[in-house]
Design an enzyme around this catalytic site. Structure first.
Site, PDB file in Angstrom:
ATOM      1  N   GLU A 121       0.838  -1.207   0.000  1.00 32.75           N
ATOM      2  CA  GLU A 121       0.000   0.000   0.000  1.00 32.75           C
ATOM      3  C   GLU A 121       0.871   1.254   0.000  1.00 32.75           C
ATOM      4  O   GLU A 121       1.986   1.250   0.531  1.00 32.75           O
ATOM      5  CB  GLU A 121      -0.889   0.023   1.245  1.00 32.75           C
ATOM      6  CG  GLU A 121      -2.236  -0.641   1.068  1.00 32.75           C
ATOM      7  CD  GLU A 121      -3.201   0.172   0.208  1.00 32.75           C
ATOM      8  OE1 GLU A 121      -2.760   0.997  -0.615  1.00 32.75           O
ATOM      9  OE2 GLU A 121      -4.416  -0.029   0.353  1.00 32.75           O
ATOM     10  N   ASP A 122       0.337   2.323  -0.577  1.00 35.94           N
ATOM     11  CA  ASP A 122       1.035   3.612  -0.504  1.00 35.94           C
ATOM     12  C   ASP A 122       0.780   4.283   0.836  1.00 35.94           C
ATOM     13  O   ASP A 122       1.677   4.895   1.416  1.00 35.94           O
ATOM     14  CB  ASP A 122       0.619   4.530  -1.668  1.00 35.94           C
ATOM     15  CG  ASP A 122      -0.896   4.665  -1.785  1.00 35.94           C
ATOM     16  OD1 ASP A 122      -1.630   3.808  -1.260  1.00 35.94           O
ATOM     17  OD2 ASP A 122      -1.354   5.634  -2.415  1.00 35.94           O
ATOM     18  N   ASP A 130      -4.700   4.977   6.323  1.00 36.53           N
ATOM     19  CA  ASP A 130      -5.349   6.153   6.885  1.00 36.53           C
ATOM     20  C   ASP A 130      -6.298   5.666   7.998  1.00 36.53           C
ATOM     21  O   ASP A 130      -5.875   5.445   9.128  1.00 36.53           O
ATOM     22  CB  ASP A 130      -6.105   6.810   5.712  1.00 36.53           C
ATOM     23  CG  ASP A 130      -6.525   8.230   5.978  1.00 36.53           C
ATOM     24  OD1 ASP A 130      -6.822   8.546   7.119  1.00 36.53           O
ATOM     25  OD2 ASP A 130      -6.581   9.026   5.027  1.00 36.53           O
ATOM     26  N   PHE A 140      -2.267  16.793   3.723  1.00 29.63           N
ATOM     27  CA  PHE A 140      -2.720  16.343   2.405  1.00 29.63           C
ATOM     28  C   PHE A 140      -1.485  16.059   1.539  1.00 29.63           C
ATOM     29  O   PHE A 140      -0.873  16.970   1.007  1.00 29.63           O
ATOM     30  CB  PHE A 140      -3.593  17.417   1.755  1.00 29.63           C
ATOM     31  CG  PHE A 140      -4.481  16.869   0.672  1.00 29.63           C
ATOM     32  CD1 PHE A 140      -4.000  16.002  -0.298  1.00 29.63           C
ATOM     33  CD2 PHE A 140      -5.827  17.201   0.631  1.00 29.63           C
ATOM     34  CE1 PHE A 140      -4.814  15.489  -1.288  1.00 29.63           C
ATOM     35  CE2 PHE A 140      -6.654  16.700  -0.359  1.00 29.63           C
ATOM     36  CZ  PHE A 140      -6.147  15.843  -1.320  1.00 29.63           C
ATOM     37  N   ARG A 182       0.363  12.017  -9.276  1.00 27.99           N
ATOM     38  CA  ARG A 182       0.877  10.683  -8.958  1.00 27.99           C
ATOM     39  C   ARG A 182       2.318  10.486  -9.416  1.00 27.99           C
ATOM     40  O   ARG A 182       3.067   9.712  -8.832  1.00 27.99           O
ATOM     41  CB  ARG A 182       0.004   9.600  -9.596  1.00 27.99           C
ATOM     42  CG  ARG A 182      -1.410   9.484  -9.044  1.00 27.99           C
ATOM     43  CD  ARG A 182      -2.051   8.187  -9.531  1.00 27.99           C
ATOM     44  NE  ARG A 182      -3.496   8.146  -9.377  1.00 27.99           N
ATOM     45  CZ  ARG A 182      -4.133   7.740  -8.283  1.00 27.99           C
ATOM     46  NH1 ARG A 182      -3.457   7.341  -7.242  1.00 27.99           N
ATOM     47  NH2 ARG A 182      -5.452   7.718  -8.240  1.00 27.99           N
TER      48      ARG A 182
HETATM   49  C1  PRP Z   1      -5.974   4.939  -0.611  1.00 21.92           C
HETATM   50  C2  PRP Z   1      -4.806   4.037  -0.255  1.00 21.92           C
HETATM   51  C3  PRP Z   1      -5.465   2.899   0.467  1.00 21.92           C
HETATM   52  C4  PRP Z   1      -6.618   3.577   1.167  1.00 21.92           C
HETATM   53  C5  PRP Z   1      -6.236   3.845   2.588  1.00 21.92           C
HETATM   54  O1  PRP Z   1      -6.536   4.511  -1.797  1.00 21.92           O
HETATM   55  O2  PRP Z   1      -4.114   3.610  -1.388  1.00 21.92           O
HETATM   56  O3  PRP Z   1      -5.919   1.896  -0.417  1.00 21.92           O
HETATM   57  O4  PRP Z   1      -6.886   4.798   0.490  1.00 21.92           O
HETATM   58  O5  PRP Z   1      -7.306   4.417   3.311  1.00 21.92           O
HETATM   59  P1  PRP Z   1      -7.948   3.739   4.589  1.00 21.92           P
HETATM   60  O6  PRP Z   1      -6.834   3.301   5.510  1.00 21.92           O
HETATM   61  O7  PRP Z   1      -8.770   4.871   5.162  1.00 21.92           O
HETATM   62  O8  PRP Z   1      -8.811   2.587   4.165  1.00 21.92           O
HETATM   63  P2  PRP Z   1      -7.586   5.394  -2.665  1.00 21.92           P
HETATM   64  O9  PRP Z   1      -8.974   4.951  -2.295  1.00 21.92           O
HETATM   65  O10 PRP Z   1      -7.266   6.845  -2.480  1.00 21.92           O
HETATM   66  O11 PRP Z   1      -7.342   4.928  -4.160  1.00 21.92           O
HETATM   67  P3  PRP Z   1      -6.079   5.159  -5.153  1.00 21.92           P
HETATM   68  O12 PRP Z   1      -4.920   4.386  -4.550  1.00 21.92           O
HETATM   69  O13 PRP Z   1      -6.542   4.583  -6.449  1.00 21.92           O
HETATM   70  O14 PRP Z   1      -5.790   6.643  -5.228  1.00 21.92           O
END
Ligand code: PRP
Length: 182
Positions: free
Chosen positions: A100-101, A104, A153, A166
């Site tokens: 994961e990136d 949150d 952010f 990105r």
């Molecule tokens: C982001 C990130 C995780 C998730 C984390 O993805 O890559 O998958 O949110 O959030 P959480 O801990 O609150 O569940 P996003 O939905 O922004 O999609 P993307 O990677 O395609 O931008």
């Protein structure tokens, strides 16, 4: 349009990211020696981290991709919306490391880990570049974390705002005016 102008401050530079990635890759290479390791990239934000990380891992790895989002207040695998599923029938012999990136609220990793365990994966662990512990809504601790960050952010190195930014090679804090004037 120069996207760099929208960055208030660089939070993690290219050089710092490289050191973080190298360090995590070394640990993963040691921990998974002799195992059948599948790096599971969660689209889209994790692609840049995944690409760099896999190059630095010194043991054989396989790669795959999922696209998911979590919703609602629960953290069961039933709260996971799967937009692209993992299409393999050898999960019982596969050690999965979710890449994961950012983590949150913790809902995505929590639900996804449960889902993959229910599908019979041999093991399921997780690795995130960034962690915002102050935002956690459900208890979840990733097995590998690059850097804990404050609740800012952040964009770049895979992370977006409205699908932009990105491709920036660093993690930066987006200027407030960019998202407040939209
Ligand atoms: C982001 C990130 C995780 C998730 C984390 O993805 O890559 O998958 O949110 O959030 P959480 O801990 O609150 O569940 P996003 O939905 O922004 O999609 P993307 O990677 O395609 O931008």
């Amino acid at each position: 349009m120069d996207l760099h102008n929208d960055i208030d401050k660089i939070l993690i530079s290219e050089t710092e990211i490289e050191a973080i990635v190298t360090d995590i890759a070394k640990k993963i290479s040691e921990d998974y020696k002799g195992k059948k390791l599948l790096l599971l990239c969660i689209l889209k934000g994790s692609v840049v981290f995944m690409g760099d990380l896999m190059k630095h891992i010194s043991i054989p790895v396989q790669i795959d991709f999922m696209k998911v989002s979590s919703y609602g207040s629960g953290t069961t695998s039933g709260n996971l919306k799967i937009k692209l599923d993992l299409n393999r029938d050898d999960l019982d012999t596969t050690d999965i490391l979710i890449i994961e990136d950012i983590i949150d609220s913790g809902k995505t990793l929590s639900s996804l880990t449960k889902y993959l365990a229910e599908r019979g994966a041999k093991s399921v662990r997780s690795c995130t570049l960034l962690d915002k512990p102050s935002r956690r809504e459900v208890a979840f601790t990733p097995d590998y974390t690059g850097r804990e960050i404050p609740d800012e952010f952040v964009v770049g190195y895979g992370l977006d705002y409205d699908e932009d930014y990105r491709a920036l090679p660093f993690v930066g804090i987006l200027k407030r005016e960019v998202y407040e004037n939209k």
